[in-house]
Each structure stands twice: as structure tokens, then as C-alpha cells.
Design an enzyme around this catalytic site. Structure first.
Site, PDB file in Angstrom:
ATOM      1  N   ARG A 164       0.832  -1.206   0.000  1.00 44.43           N
ATOM      2  CA  ARG A 164       0.000   0.000   0.000  1.00 44.43           C
ATOM      3  C   ARG A 164       0.870   1.261   0.000  1.00 44.43           C
ATOM      4  NH1 ARG A 164      -2.110  -3.670  -0.936  1.00 44.43           N
ATOM      5  NH2 ARG A 164      -3.934  -4.675  -0.043  1.00 44.43           N
ATOM      6  N   SER A 232     -10.643  -0.241   4.213  1.00 44.83           N
ATOM      7  CA  SER A 232      -9.792  -0.459   5.394  1.00 44.83           C
ATOM      8  C   SER A 232      -9.233   0.876   5.865  1.00 44.83           C
ATOM      9  CB  SER A 232      -8.615  -1.373   5.047  1.00 44.83           C
ATOM     10  OG  SER A 232      -9.098  -2.569   4.510  1.00 44.83           O
ATOM     11  N   GLU A 324      -4.633   4.526   6.739  1.00 47.15           N
ATOM     12  CA  GLU A 324      -4.463   4.352   5.287  1.00 47.15           C
ATOM     13  C   GLU A 324      -4.948   5.573   4.476  1.00 47.15           C
ATOM     14  OE1 GLU A 324      -5.301   0.441   3.417  1.00 47.15           O
ATOM     15  OE2 GLU A 324      -6.485   1.600   1.998  1.00 47.15           O
TER      16      GLU A 324
END
Ligand code: FAD
Length: 328
Positions: A164, A232, A324
Site C-alpha cells: 500500500r 480499510s 491508510e
């Protein structure tokens, strides 16, 4: 290029946070970028790029010139002996692009189906799901450098992809991704090793894999159109093998370098926070890793609840969760 003052972003972010941009403009072509950077400099404002708004936490007033990425177009650029080469404009919808490749007989991306957002944002956090990630297929991208004001091609090595992560996330706002080119292996086999996909037979067709992935996603994640969310909210923490020994009961995913990835959702759930709520923001009842907006939330509500979750996990497990979505 039209500039729009006080542009409402509430419907432009999947968390549904109440937000407006001081100034906004649609980016329809690469040629718009020079003028956009000029405008931002003249007004002494940062230039921020927004795609589908599915991985951001927006301020109530975004003090910036927000470029709404709308560059369209997709095509099969080439076919080599081993790969189908496909290209798409940064403003294309990611899932529609994936569905088009599958329907056009160029499978490979089906495990990444159903991820909200645009093609141009996919490399920013090297999107991943069900055992696949964008970098597995990456060939090159074209981006405009707001410092040198040149458009250039980036190879995989230059993108700094990780879990990520990419150089575009590490150097926010410097590059505007304009188009993405992927190489899809012609020797296709279903990738069904990931949990949830093992029921697929070795002979499953690409369209069947995609339908299965979409059904799995629907069963786990809230529909952001009904219950605002950004998927998420925290990265799964990666700890050393020695640290992982302290988490005997936890789901553990050993990594090639010897480290161990833990499930952030499991850690949050163990703190008793699944379905917990502070004001308009809480964790989703079906999945503790997803923060949801029950209605009318602002950035402040999200940040307050996220800090509460992080503190609880840190106190109980000594693990620092990393957020995130990007704050704009
Ligand atoms: C329900 C749900 C499920 C999700 N599931 C997944 C998943 O399975 N896997 C996964 O990896 N992610 C997932 N996400 C997160 C999100 O969908 C991805 O990160 C997606 O790539 C974000 O795309 P976007 O266009 O919405 O980006 P935005 O949210 O608009 O932007 C994200 C960041 O990228 C930058 N950016 C956007 N476009 C460009 C561009 N053209 N050039 C330069 N910078 C740009 C923005 O400035 C911002 O910093 C999910 C989100 C939701 C809401």
C-alpha cells in the site's frame, strides 16, 4: 479550464464527509496541467488531485485548488507473445476498466475487481486485494511533474512500490498521474489460493472469478453509497518474527523477509471495538477495520474516533496502527 469556487466535495468522497474545496477545476486532458499549476501558484494555493475520493479524509474546507481527475480513454495498446498490454486514462473508473479487460478476453485483474476509485489513484497506494496487487501487472505510467512541469514515463523501479505504498504516496502532490499501462499475462490461470477463493475450481473462467470476488466483497464491506466509508482504515501492521510470538492467537501472515503481517481488524476487534461508535463515526458492525460515517460526520469526527481506536490498540497490544486514507 473553468475554475469553480467553493466546490462541494461531500458527494465526491466515499466517506461522505461534509467538505468543500476553496477552488476546483476538472482535468480533462494532460494539457490542462500547465494552466492549473499556474493558477495554483498565482493564488499561492497548493494543488491537490482528487480521483474517486475513496481513500481520503477531507477537511471541511480544503484550502487548495483541487484538480478533479477526469482524463478518459482505455485501449489495448499492444499484444506481445506473452502479454496483453492495456492502457487507461487516470480518470477512468478502476472497476469498469477491470471489467472491460475481462470482457475483452484479457484477464488477469479480476482479483482486483470492485475496488472503488480511479485508474490514476491505483498506483498511489499500489492497490491490492485477494492476493494480487497492482505492481504485479505494472508496466509503466505517465505523470506530470508539478516541479519540473514536464510529463514523463515512470518504470516499475522508479515507482517504489511496497505494501500500500509508492513514491507517489511518499511525495504527495508532486506528480499528477495521467495514464497507466499494465501487462496482463496471456497464459492465464485463476489465482485462487487466497482465503475465500479456494472454492473456485482450477477450471474457473475469468468472469466467474470476478463474480466470486465481487460477491465476497459485497458480503464483507458496507456499500459506501449507503454507509459512508473508505474501506480499510488502517494498514495491517508488519512486526518482527520475535514480536509476532506475543500474538499466538492472532491470524499471522509470514512475509518473504521473515517479518509477520498481523490483521489490524483482528486487533481492533479484540479491543471490543467492533461496532463501537463515538458520535457519527464508528467501526462497521461486520468488519472492525472499516470506519463508517453514520451521517453528517466531518473530518474532526473521523480523526477523533481513529485516534481513540489507535490508542486502545496501542495500550492493549503495543502496536501502532497506521492510517491508510490520506488527509486532504
Ligand atoms: C468500500 C471500499 C473498499 C476498498 N477496498 C480496497 C481494496 O480492496 N484494496 C485497496 O488497495 N484499496 C481499497 N480501497 C481504497 C481505495 O478504493 C483505493 O485506494 C483507490 O485506489 C483510491 O482511488 P480514488 O480515485 O478514490 O483516490 P482518491 O481517494 O481520490 O485519492 C487518493 C490519493 O491519491 C491521490 N491521487 C488520486 N488520483 C491521482 C492522480 N491521478 N495522480 C496523482 N495522485 C492522485 C490523491 O491526491 C490522494 O492522495 C477501498 C475503498 C473503499 C471505499
Amino acid at each position: 479550464m473553468d475554475l469553480i469556487a467553493d466546490f462541494d466535495l461531500t458527494r465526491e468522497n466515499t466517506l461522505g464527509l461534509v467538505s468543500a474545496a476553496r477552488l476546483a477545476a476538472r482535468i480533462n486532458a494532460a494539457d490542462d496541467l500547465d494552466a492549473l499549476v499556474d493558477e495554483a501558484r498565482e493564488r499561492d494555493m497548493p494543488l491537490k488531485i482528487l480521483g474517486g475520493g475513496s481513500n481520503v479524509v477531507l477537511s471541511e474546507t480544503v484550502e487548495a485548488l483541487v484538480g478533479l481527475m477526469k482524463i478518459e480513454g482505455r485501449n489495448q495498446a499492444d499484444q506481445t507473445a506473452t502479454h496483453n498490454i492495456v492502457t487507461a486514462g487516470a480518470g477512468e473508473n478502476w472497476h469498469e476498466f477491470v471489467a472491460w479487460t475481462v470482457e475483452s478476453g484479457m484477464p488477469g485483474l479480476e482479483n482486483l475487481a470492485g475496488i472503488p476509485g480511479t485508474v490514476g489513484a491505483a498506483p498511489v497506494q499500489n492497490i491490492g486485494a485477494y492476493g494480487a496487487q497492482l505492481s504485479d501487472f505494472f508496466q509503466r505510467l505517465e505523470a506530470y511533474d508539478t516541479e519540473t512541469r514536464q510529463t514523463r514515463v515512470f518504470t516499475r523501479e522508479e515507482c517504489g512500490f511496497g505494501y500500500r505504498q509508492s513514491r507517489f504516496k511518499a511525495e504527495p502532490d508532486r506528480h499528477v498521474i495521467l495514464s497507466l499501462t499494465l501487462a496482463l499475462p496471456r497464459d492465464w490461470r485463476p489465482s485462487n489460493v487466497y482465503a475465500g477463493l479456494e472454492r473456485l475450481s482450477a477450471g474457473a473462467l475469468p468472469g466467474e472469478v470476478m463474480a466470486h470476488v465481487l460477491a465476497l466483497r459485497r458480503s464483507k464491506l458496507p456499500d459506501w453509497r449507503r454507509l459512508g466509508n473508505a474501506g480499510s482504515f488502517f494498514h495491517n501492521p508488519v512486526v518482527s518474527a520475535a514480536q509476532a510470538e506475543n500474538f499466538a492467537d492472532a491470524p499471522r501472515y509470514p512475509q518473504p523477509d521473515g517479518s509477520v503481517k498481523l490483521s489490524a481488524g483482528w486487533l481492533i476487534e479484540q479491543c471490543g471495538l467492533k461496532g463501537e461508535r463515538l458520535g457519527p463515526v464508528g467501526t462497521f458492525e461486520g468488519h472492525a477495520l472499516v470506519l463508517v460515517n453514520h451521517g453528517g460526520a466531518t473530518r474532526r469526527d473521523v480523526i477523533r474516533f481513529a485516534a481513540f481506536v489507535r490508542e486502545q490498540v496501542s495500550t492493549r497490544f503495543g502496536v501502532d496502527l497506521v492510517q491508510e486514507p490520506i488527509e486532504i
